[in-house]
Enzyme design. Structure first.
Site, PDB file in Angstrom:
ATOM      1  N   SER A  30      31.052  46.524  41.271  1.00  0.00           N
ATOM      2  CA  SER A  30      31.697  45.266  41.644  1.00  0.00           C
ATOM      3  C   SER A  30      31.343  44.873  43.084  1.00  0.00           C
ATOM      4  CB  SER A  30      33.208  45.403  41.519  1.00  0.00           C
ATOM      5  OG  SER A  30      33.814  44.283  42.112  1.00  0.00           O
ATOM      6  N   LYS A  72      42.245  40.700  31.750  1.00  0.00           N
ATOM      7  CA  LYS A  72      42.628  39.350  32.171  1.00  0.00           C
ATOM      8  C   LYS A  72      43.745  38.724  31.324  1.00  0.00           C
ATOM      9  CE  LYS A  72      38.425  38.001  34.559  1.00  0.00           C
ATOM     10  NZ  LYS A  72      37.387  36.974  34.740  1.00  0.00           N
ATOM     11  N   ASP A 129      38.863  31.395  38.239  1.00  0.00           N
ATOM     12  CA  ASP A 129      37.503  31.369  37.669  1.00  0.00           C
ATOM     13  C   ASP A 129      37.000  29.938  37.452  1.00  0.00           C
ATOM     14  OD1 ASP A 129      37.118  34.125  37.581  1.00  0.00           O
ATOM     15  OD2 ASP A 129      38.011  34.318  35.586  1.00  0.00           O
TER      16      ASP A 129
END
Ligand code: ATR
Length: 286
Positions: A20, A71, A108
């Site tokens: 990440s 999520k 997002d």
């Protein structure tokens, strides 16, 4: 950076957590803005998510990000959602409010919109084609739909495209058509598209030569956005650049969704250039 008793903790929870870029990006922006915070990546398996969120609450973590596969499942452990997360049914950023309430947000879609804006792409009146119907496509469709003229959504698994299109129409009254991705449906619909977005994983490392779109279908008068950031220039982006189309790469969306998370946590403006530099250096692009 000096860690003190005042240092606030931020984290990313995912599984796997892989390579990440968020820790490098967020720690760089903390440092640049003088925020006394530290951001770490935590590998949290699905069965441990409930305990992990409880732990975040117990120790008073200031905020955290969640990524695949948490999520959607994180929502039931939170105390509330903002409108973006509620309409999407997915969270990527959690803010711990003063009263230790964990509120879910989703940056997002707004990150994708900011990336397009920064590239000088004006959405008003655009006919848009989106490839994919997963979580990333969903976030983009929900943010983009109110701003553009129309969206044609193509996905390998056709019913997922139809479902997402129906959800967006129901929630936003937007003009979204969903259908199965085939060579024919792609060729037929791309001719009227001003903006093409790849929200699938096709072209991602290590299969970097792959693209869903034949380069002969690309035109100089269209804009092409690929959400993939590894590699920073996918085959689709290379092909689009070769025909002279305007392009937006996935690193830009990654940085802007992170910048919006930083702003939610700290109420400070994020210097995005610092974040770009951090992710580019992490990817060996300097
Ligand atoms: P994310 O949350 O990042 O969007 P995802 O939910 O796994 O990830 O979605 C991945 C997307 O890439 C899906 O739209 C998937 O299509 P399916 O719904 O048919 O699975 C798409 N995808 C992955 N590999 C693909 C391939 N080889 N060809 C076409 N589409 C592909």
């Amino acid at each position: 950076m000096k860690i003190t008793s005042e240092t606030k903790l931020y984290a990313l929870m995912g599984y796997p957590i892989g390579h990440s870029l968020s820790p490098a990006m967020q720690n760089a922006v903390f440092e640049a803005t003088g925020v006394n915070g530290v951001y770490i990546a935590l590998k949290v398996s699905p069965p441990m998510l409930r305990s992990a969120v409880g732990g975040m609450r117990a120790v008073g973590v200031a905020g955290f990000n969640v990524t695949i596969p948490h999520k959607v499942s994180v929502i039931r452990f939170l105390d509330g959602l903002d409108s973006s997360a509620a309409s999407l049914g997915a969270v990527n950023t959690v803010v711990n409010s003063n009263e230790n309430r964990l509120i879910g947000h989703n940056t997002d879609g707004a990150g994708a919109m900011a990336a397009l804006k920064e590239a000088g792409i004006h959405l008003d009146g655009l006919c848009t084609m989106i490839l994919g119907a997963g979580g990333a496509a969903r976030a983009i469709v929900f943010s983009l739909a109110p701003a553009v003229e129309s969206i044609v959504l193509l996905n390998r698994t056709g019913p997922k495209a139809s479902r997402l299109a129906k959800d967006a129409e129901k929630a936003l009254g937007a003009n979204v058509k969903g259908m199965r991705l085939t060579a024919e449906s792609l060729a037929e619909n791309i001719s009227s598209a001003d903006l093409l977005i790849n929200a699938t994983s096709v072209g991602m490392h290590p299969k970097t030569k792959e693209s869903l779109v034949d380069k002969n279908l690309l035109r100089s008068d269209m804009a092409v956005f690929d959400i993939i950031y590894n590699p920073a220039r996918t085959q689709l982006i290379r092909d689009a650049q070769a025909v002279g189309a305007k392009t937006v790469g996935g690193l830009s969306m990654l940085v802007y969704q992170g910048a919006l998370a930083f702003e939610l946590w700290t109420k400070k403006k994020a210097p995005v250039e610092v974040m770009f530099k951090a992710v580019e250096s992490q990817m060996g692009m300097e």
